[in-house]
Scaffold this motif. Structure first.
Motif, PDB file in Angstrom:
ATOM      1  N   ARG A   1     -49.931  25.978   7.242  1.00 55.64           N
ATOM      2  CA  ARG A   1     -49.309  24.735   7.709  1.00 55.64           C
ATOM      3  C   ARG A   1     -48.469  24.092   6.614  1.00 55.64           C
ATOM      4  N   GLN A   2     -49.063  23.880   5.450  1.00 55.01           N
ATOM      5  CA  GLN A   2     -48.360  23.173   4.392  1.00 55.01           C
ATOM      6  C   GLN A   2     -47.246  24.006   3.770  1.00 55.01           C
TER       7      GLN A   2
ATOM      8  N   ILE B   1     -44.541  23.770  12.155  1.00 56.77           N
ATOM      9  CA  ILE B   1     -43.193  23.238  12.389  1.00 56.77           C
ATOM     10  C   ILE B   1     -43.250  22.025  13.308  1.00 56.77           C
ATOM     11  N   MET B   2     -44.127  22.082  14.312  1.00 54.17           N
ATOM     12  CA  MET B   2     -44.254  20.956  15.239  1.00 54.17           C
ATOM     13  C   MET B   2     -44.780  19.710  14.536  1.00 54.17           C
TER      14      MET B   2
ATOM     15  N   ALA C   1     -55.597  24.112  17.177  1.00 51.92           N
ATOM     16  CA  ALA C   1     -56.909  24.387  17.769  1.00 51.92           C
ATOM     17  C   ALA C   1     -56.912  25.752  18.460  1.00 51.92           C
ATOM     18  N   TYR C   2     -55.833  26.051  19.172  1.00 49.50           N
ATOM     19  CA  TYR C   2     -55.724  27.341  19.862  1.00 49.50           C
ATOM     20  C   TYR C   2     -55.693  28.490  18.864  1.00 49.50           C
ATOM     21  N   GLY C   3     -54.887  28.342  17.814  1.00 51.54           N
ATOM     22  CA  GLY C   3     -54.760  29.397  16.816  1.00 51.54           C
ATOM     23  C   GLY C   3     -56.067  29.687  16.103  1.00 51.54           C
ATOM     24  N   MET C   4     -56.794  28.637  15.735  1.00 56.01           N
ATOM     25  CA  MET C   4     -58.064  28.830  15.030  1.00 56.01           C
ATOM     26  C   MET C   4     -59.131  29.404  15.945  1.00 56.01           C
ATOM     27  N   LYS C   5     -59.093  29.005  17.225  1.00 56.36           N
ATOM     28  CA  LYS C   5     -60.132  29.452  18.156  1.00 56.36           C
ATOM     29  C   LYS C   5     -59.921  30.902  18.591  1.00 56.36           C
ATOM     30  N   TYR C   6     -58.741  31.207  19.081  1.00 54.52           N
ATOM     31  CA  TYR C   6     -58.485  32.530  19.644  1.00 54.52           C
ATOM     32  C   TYR C   6     -58.013  33.532  18.596  1.00 54.52           C
TER      33      TYR C   6
ATOM     34  N   GLY D   1     -51.198  34.113  13.376  1.00 50.75           N
ATOM     35  CA  GLY D   1     -50.495  33.422  12.309  1.00 50.75           C
ATOM     36  C   GLY D   1     -49.224  32.763  12.805  1.00 50.75           C
ATOM     37  N   PHE D   2     -48.524  33.445  13.716  1.00 47.42           N
ATOM     38  CA  PHE D   2     -47.302  32.879  14.295  1.00 47.42           C
ATOM     39  C   PHE D   2     -47.610  31.579  15.028  1.00 47.42           C
ATOM     40  N   ILE D   3     -48.782  31.519  15.672  1.00 52.77           N
ATOM     41  CA  ILE D   3     -49.196  30.304  16.372  1.00 52.77           C
ATOM     42  C   ILE D   3     -49.367  29.155  15.382  1.00 52.77           C
ATOM     43  N   ILE D   4     -49.992  29.443  14.245  1.00 53.64           N
ATOM     44  CA  ILE D   4     -50.172  28.422  13.213  1.00 53.64           C
ATOM     45  C   ILE D   4     -48.823  27.999  12.629  1.00 53.64           C
TER      46      ILE D   4
END
Length: 332
Positions: free
Chosen positions: A210-211, A95-96, A193-198, A87-90
């Motif tokens: 995200r929103q 923010i990016m 992509a990384y967050g959803m995959k791993y 979740g932190f990755i998302i």
């Protein structure tokens, strides 16, 4: 990338293409709203209207996603996911892409003008593909790389129009913000992509995070910095709030489709499909507002479409490349 069959690949391509169409519609209608009251009531409102509109857009999208997640019994899971490593990755991607990428884009327009901002920021899919290749190990053929370059050239050509730099004395400041936009948008794609995959996070949950994070950062941090509270209050008191909310649904659908496409066929291919929004935006302007089609539009739109075709290639070839990679991993 989660595709296993030709059917999966086609689904990913369709989702990516439709994300471009819906984002094109979102762009056209949001642009129309920005020409209306209260965004145009004062010079200050004109200057900060883009950022305030982004805040309301993401806020409306977040509210829509809360209702969607609650209806599908995913709200509690989504909130818990925020506090996990995945979740932190998302959150980082949020923010990016939102506060950093979008604010950079809007401030670039302010200091360097819309023509240069649209032109230079259009290279973000190529930068995103570069990051995806080296960080996510997404395999792209030489033809696909050529397609990305051609597509980016098409987007640059479509968005460019000459301006008088004397109108933008702080042009170098604008370039800084444009670079911030490019970094933010390209990294958002890869990080999501990384967050959803791993992290095995569904696109719907990623979209909710995200929103929600984006609008909170806008509301808590960015709006106070630009002194946008007064415009926010004006919008809350007007019909504009409902109108922005309706447009935000298009943006929400676009992001959901884009995230689904990223999940299936990867960040690089999905992003190239998504940038067709520029073509769709102009087509919609022609159909709705009777804007004339120029030779410039026809030429560079063809380049974008050619680039997309080269990137996507033959679905059978994509499946073959993945099977080879899987076999190599099995040997290791």
């Amino acid at each position: 990338m989660k595709f296993k069959t030709i059917s999966d690949i086609k689904k990913g391509i369709i989702c990516g293409g439709l994300s471009g169409l819906t984002w094109g519609a979102d762009t056209v209608f949001l642009g129309l709203l920005l020409t209306m009251s209260p965004f145009i009531d004062t010079d200050i409102y004109l200057a900060i209207g883009f950022i305030v509109a982004a805040f309301f857009h993401d806020m409306s999208s977040s509210i829509f996603m809360i209702g969607y997640m609650k209806k599908n019994n995913l709200l509690k899971k989504s909130i818990k996911t925020i506090f996990t490593k995945a979740g932190f990755i998302i959150v980082l991607a949020s923010i990016m892409g939102g506060p950093i990428g979008m604010t950079g884009y809007l401030m670039g327009i302010k200091y360097a003008g819309p023509a240069y901002t649209a032109t230079f920021s259009a290279i973000y899919p190529a930068i995103g593909a570069f990051f995806a290749h080296f960080l996510l190990k997404e395999q792209l053929s030489k033809r696909a790389w050529i397609g990305i370059i051609i597509g980016v050239i098409g987007v640059i050509g479509l968005g460019y129009s000459p301006i008088n730099l004397t109108d933008y004395p702080n042009f170098k400041v604008g370039i800084f913000y444009i670079l911030l936009c490019i970094i933010g948008w390209s990294l958002e794609t890869v990080i999501i992509a990384y967050g959803m995959k791993y992290g095995d996070i569904k696109p719907e949950i990623a979209m909710f995070i995200r929103q929600t994070i984006s609008f909170l950062v806008y509301g808590i941090l960015i709006i106070p910095i630009i002194s946008g509270q007064h415009l926010v209050i004006e919008i809350f008191k007007s019909r504009m709030l409902v109108m922005v909310g309706v447009v935000a649904i298009l943006g929400t659908i676009s992001y959901l489709l884009w995230y689904r496409s990223i999940e299936i066929i990867g960040a690089a291919r999905a992003t190239v499909l998504n940038i067709t929004y520029m073509v769709w935006a102009i087509i919609l302007q022609v159909l709705i507002f009777k804007t004339e089609i120029s030779l410039n539009f026809i030429l560079f739109s063809c380049l974008i479409i050619l680039g997309v075709i080269l990137v996507i290639g033959n679905p059978k070839e994509m499946l073959k490349i993945k099977n080879i990679d899987m076999n190599k991993m099995g040997e290791c």
